[in-house]
Structures are given as structure tokens and as C-alpha cells.
Design a protein around this motif. Structure first.
Motif, PDB file in Angstrom:
ATOM      1  N   ILE A 107      -8.159   5.887  -5.124  1.00 44.80           N
ATOM      2  CA  ILE A 107      -7.367   4.890  -4.403  1.00 44.80           C
ATOM      3  C   ILE A 107      -6.025   5.473  -3.981  1.00 44.80           C
ATOM      4  N   ILE A 108      -5.647   5.202  -2.725  1.00 44.14           N
ATOM      5  CA  ILE A 108      -4.302   5.601  -2.298  1.00 44.14           C
ATOM      6  C   ILE A 108      -3.375   4.499  -2.789  1.00 44.14           C
ATOM      7  N   LYS A 109      -2.611   4.809  -3.818  1.00 40.21           N
ATOM      8  CA  LYS A 109      -1.749   3.785  -4.420  1.00 40.21           C
ATOM      9  C   LYS A 109      -0.568   3.477  -3.502  1.00 40.21           C
ATOM     10  N   GLU A 110       0.163   4.519  -3.137  1.00 44.28           N
ATOM     11  CA  GLU A 110       1.315   4.294  -2.264  1.00 44.28           C
ATOM     12  C   GLU A 110       1.702   5.578  -1.540  1.00 44.28           C
ATOM     13  N   SER A 124       1.998  -4.028   2.751  1.00 44.33           N
ATOM     14  CA  SER A 124       0.871  -3.625   1.915  1.00 44.33           C
ATOM     15  C   SER A 124      -0.441  -4.158   2.472  1.00 44.33           C
ATOM     16  N   PHE A 125      -1.509  -3.504   2.058  1.00 43.77           N
ATOM     17  CA  PHE A 125      -2.851  -3.897   2.508  1.00 43.77           C
ATOM     18  C   PHE A 125      -3.560  -4.606   1.358  1.00 43.77           C
ATOM     19  N   GLU A 126      -4.599  -5.317   1.687  1.00 45.23           N
ATOM     20  CA  GLU A 126      -5.489  -5.865   0.656  1.00 45.23           C
ATOM     21  C   GLU A 126      -6.145  -4.687  -0.049  1.00 45.23           C
ATOM     22  N   THR A 127      -6.321  -4.810  -1.355  1.00 43.58           N
ATOM     23  CA  THR A 127      -7.038  -3.762  -2.074  1.00 43.58           C
ATOM     24  C   THR A 127      -8.525  -3.906  -1.784  1.00 43.58           C
ATOM     25  N   GLU A 128      -9.102  -2.806  -1.334  1.00 47.41           N
ATOM     26  CA  GLU A 128     -10.544  -2.836  -1.067  1.00 47.41           C
ATOM     27  C   GLU A 128     -11.220  -1.972  -2.099  1.00 47.41           C
ATOM     28  N   ASP A 129     -12.312  -2.422  -2.626  1.00 53.45           N
ATOM     29  CA  ASP A 129     -13.042  -1.612  -3.592  1.00 53.45           C
ATOM     30  C   ASP A 129     -14.484  -1.471  -3.155  1.00 53.45           C
ATOM     31  N   LEU A 130     -14.801  -0.292  -2.694  1.00 54.05           N
ATOM     32  CA  LEU A 130     -16.172  -0.085  -2.198  1.00 54.05           C
ATOM     33  C   LEU A 130     -16.981   0.762  -3.167  1.00 54.05           C
TER      34      LEU A 130
ATOM     35  N   ILE B   3       8.904   3.196   0.605  1.00 54.26           N
ATOM     36  CA  ILE B   3       7.642   3.287  -0.131  1.00 54.26           C
ATOM     37  C   ILE B   3       6.699   2.206   0.386  1.00 54.26           C
ATOM     38  N   ILE B   4       5.505   2.604   0.763  1.00 51.34           N
ATOM     39  CA  ILE B   4       4.514   1.650   1.249  1.00 51.34           C
ATOM     40  C   ILE B   4       3.367   1.597   0.255  1.00 51.34           C
ATOM     41  N   GLU B   5       3.139   0.417  -0.293  1.00 52.94           N
ATOM     42  CA  GLU B   5       2.021   0.273  -1.226  1.00 52.94           C
ATOM     43  C   GLU B   5       0.744   0.076  -0.423  1.00 52.94           C
ATOM     44  N   LEU B   6      -0.220   0.928  -0.651  1.00 53.51           N
ATOM     45  CA  LEU B   6      -1.462   0.816   0.119  1.00 53.51           C
ATOM     46  C   LEU B   6      -2.607   0.195  -0.681  1.00 53.51           C
ATOM     47  N   GLY B   7      -2.833   0.703  -1.893  1.00 49.78           N
ATOM     48  CA  GLY B   7      -3.940   0.194  -2.715  1.00 49.78           C
ATOM     49  C   GLY B   7      -5.252   0.248  -1.965  1.00 49.78           C
ATOM     50  N   LYS B   8      -5.435   1.313  -1.211  1.00 43.72           N
ATOM     51  CA  LYS B   8      -6.590   1.410  -0.329  1.00 43.72           C
ATOM     52  C   LYS B   8      -7.589   2.436  -0.852  1.00 43.72           C
ATOM     53  N   ASN B   9      -8.828   2.033  -0.980  1.00 45.76           N
ATOM     54  CA  ASN B   9      -9.868   2.974  -1.391  1.00 45.76           C
ATOM     55  C   ASN B   9      -9.990   4.057  -0.321  1.00 45.76           C
ATOM     56  N   VAL B  10     -10.042   5.309  -0.760  1.00 43.48           N
ATOM     57  CA  VAL B  10     -10.104   6.417   0.201  1.00 43.48           C
ATOM     58  C   VAL B  10     -11.358   6.308   1.074  1.00 43.48           C
ATOM     59  N   ALA B  12     -12.752   3.557   2.029  1.00 42.00           N
ATOM     60  CA  ALA B  12     -12.843   2.239   2.670  1.00 42.00           C
ATOM     61  C   ALA B  12     -13.188   2.354   4.152  1.00 42.00           C
TER      62      ALA B  12
END
Lengths: 131, 227
Positions: A107-110, A124-130, B3-10, B12
Motif C-alpha cells: 500500500i502507498i501510505k503517503e 486523500s483517497f479511499e483505501t482500496e484493497d484488492l 504530505i498527501i495520504e494515499l492509502g492506495k493499493n499499488v 489498484a
């Protein structure tokens, strides 16, 4: 096992984010990597260093890796345990009906970035979990 | 610097691309099958047999390899549509590469499209290619212990084809044991022991594929694979 593919996706996601949010430079990227995700961090850093100069917005950005511990849930007794220490079989009740709760993430945290307009706004984006 | 919080699955973005491809194929009524196995398990031989046996089903094949065009040439020699994809050293196909290969080959006029993934039991299982179904092959010489060593691919696959069954008497491969191990990981997995050489077991596999194709066309799209 497939660090190059993951770095490729990472670079794409960061480029898109930069475009969407009009970022001119990404100073650092913090990535959360699950303990049993199969990602070899040494190889991963090598691949990152290979791709970095190919994307202007990432040219001098620093990669920070954080490890997410692997935890397994047991259906048999309803307890959790450390995956790396005990594997698939529950150490409490010996059941094989166990499921990975966490540890497979990437996961790209920040990111730390500079934007065109120099605004300090947080987004911020919604957390996606695939996974 | 902010700082930008992404919480994005790589992965995704790959997941979204895969979903878009799946939806497009669903609308086109074409079932894309992600075929995964180790190198040398008989993927191309199995496909050649399916093409010959399933005369009424129009089959296309996308052959993914690191180098060469030997597999695509074998398929084309049978009169089926085929394309060779080079992954540029990558150990698996992702949804972008699959969509691009499909654009190049064209799916119009086809019923079933097989994506013959890079020979590898690890990485292909982790990437969603946009296929509507995942089929894996385990050949008899590889051994019945593979579900223990590479659990993810068995968990991810809709069906397991055990190939080279004509060689069973030469190897210590226990089909019952393999079945038990695979079912433990994935109770829904369908298992077909076959020999593409003698034709043994092929009919059951062909009926299964036809059934999945019908289901793919008739069932409403649920935003996920047909299970």
C-alpha cells in the motif's frame, strides 16, 4: 518474485496522482509492505532505482518502506497468531482452517510532494484493497 | 512540501483495468480464460487438443512468453487465431498487457480466448488479468505435492487440469492425494485428470468449458468472475 511489475505499477500510480493533483515533485514515497507479501525489499529498491530517473516527477524521490506484520486468524478457536512463526496450522488448537488477516499488503501510505500552485491542502483517497 | 495520504493499493490501478476488460468481454460474449502452469506442463499441447476437439467453439490463443514465437506458431498451424506476446522479461501478465494483446489480436468472431500465461506457479496467480475464469495445469511429472508448495495458485483457480495422465504409471503421482490437497485449499475447484495425447478425460474438460462459456453469456454481470 515480481518486484519489477510492482514498481512499474507504483510508478504509474504516482504519475497519475501527480497529474490529478498537479504535483511537480514527489520528495518521498512511504510504502507499507506486508511481511508475507513475497516482496524482496532489496530487489524492490534496485527496481525503484532503475525506474526513478525515467519519471521526472520521481527523479529525486526517496522510497521509505514500512513492514506490516503478518497475522493469521484461526476459525477453529477464534484466536490470532503470528503467521511467520507458526505457518498455516494454528499453534493453539492445531486447526488448519486458518486465514491470513494481514501481511499480504502493498500500500502507498503517503507521499511528500510539491504542487504547481504551492497549496498546502491535504487530500486523500479511499483505501482500496484488492488483495 | 506537503504530505498527501494515499492509502492506495499499488495494484489498484491494475484491478480497475482488469474489471473494465472483464466487463467488456462479458458484453462481447467472449470468455477469456487465464491459463496458468509451470513451464513444460503441456499448456500448448492441451490447447492444440481442445482446438481440434471443440470444432464448434471458436478458440483464440494469446501466448505469453519472455521470448520466441514457437507456441503461437504451433497454434496457428491448427488454423486457430493466435498472437505471441513478449512480456519483456516480466514473469507474469497483468491487465494492461492482456488488454493490449487482445486489442492487437481482436476477439470478434471468437467464443473462447485463452491467455497462456508465462510458465510460473507464483506470480501469475497474484495478478488479475481481467480473465473471466482461471484454469491451472499441473502435469503428472511435477508431482502431487505442488498444492502444498504453491497454495495461492490452487486457491485462485476455478479448475485444475492434471495433464500427462498417460504417464501415471511411471511417476509416484497420487491423483486422490492431489485432489484432497487442492480441495483443502479451494473447496470449489473442479479437477480434470486428462491426457491430451490419448484423449483420456478430454471430453469431461470440454463439456466443463462449454458449460462455463454458456454461463458467462447467460448470467448477469456481477462485477466479478463467474464462480
Amino acid at each position: 518474485m515480481h518486484e519489477m511489475g510492482i514498481v512499474l505499477h507504483l510508478a504509474e500510480t504516482l504519475n497519475e496522482t501527480a497529474k490529478e493533483q498537479r504535483l511537480t515533485r514527489i520528495g518521498s514515497v512511504t510504502l507499507q509492505v506486508g511481511e508475507v507479501s513475497g516482496i524482496m525489499t532489496d530487489y524492490f529498491i534496485d527496481c525503484w532505482n532503475y525506474f526513478k530517473p525515467r519519471h521526472p516527477v520521481l527523479a529525486d524521490s526517496e522510497l521509505r518502506l514500512e513492514t506490516i506484520p503478518a497475522v493469521t486468524w484461526c476459525d477453529g478457536c477464534g484466536r490470532t497468531y503470528e503467521t511467520v512463526k507458526y505457518g498455516r496450522e494454528c499453534p493453539y488448537c492445531k486447526s488448519g482452517e486458518t486465514w491470513l488477516l494481514s501481511g499480504n499488503e502493498c500500500i502507498i501510505k503517503e507521499i511528500e510532494a510539491e504542487s504547481e500552485d504551492g497549496e498546502e491542502g491535504e487530500s486523500s483517497f479511499e483505501t482500496e484493497d484488492l488483495n | 512540501m506537503k504530505i498527501i495520504e494515499l492509502g492506495k493499493n499499488v495494484l489498484a490501478a491494475n484491478g480497475a483495468e482488469a474489471e473494465a476488460l472483464r466487463e467488456r468481454m462479458k458484453k462481447a460474449g467472449v470468455l477469456l480464460v487465464n491459463l496458468m502452469s509451470s513451464p513444460g506442463s503441456g499448456k500448448t499441447t492441451l490447447l492444440s487438443r481442445l482446438i481440434r476437439d471443440m470444432g464448434d467453439t471458436r478458440i483464440g490463443v494469446m501466448e505469453a512468453d519472455i521470448e520466441s514465437a514457437v507456441d503461437a506458431e504451433r497454434i496457428e498451424a491448427l488454423g486457430a487465431r493466435a498472437i505471441q506476446v513478449h512480456t519483456g522479461g516480466m514473469c507474469h501478465m497483468d491487465a494492461y498487457m492482456t488488454a493490449e494483446a487482445l486489442r492487437e489480436m481482436g476477439e470478434e468472431g471468437l467464443d473462447l480466448v485463452f491467455l497462456e500465461n508465462v510458465g510460473n506457479l507464483i506470480c501469475p496467480a497474484e495478478y488479475d488479468t481481467g480473465a473471466g475464469m482461471k484454469l491451472m495445469i499441473l502435469s503428472v511429472p511435477e508431482g502431487d505435492d505442488k498444492p502444498l508448495k504453491y497454495p495461492l495458485i490452487f486457491r485462485e483457480s476455478d479448475a485444475l487440469v492434471i495433464t500427462k495422465c498417460d504417464a501415471l504409471s511411471y511417476f509416484d503421482f497420487d491423483i486422490a492425494k492431489c485432489r484432497e490437497r487442492a480441495k483443502k485449499l479451494n473447496p470449489a475447484i473442479e479437477i480434470y485428470p486428462v491426457s491430451a495425447k490419448t484423449g483420456e478425460g478430454m471430453e469431461a474438460l470440454e463439456r466443463f468449458l462449454e458449460g462455463r462459456l454458456t454461463a458467462w453469456r447467460e448470467l448477469p454481470y456481477r462485477g466479478d468472475r463467474v464462480k
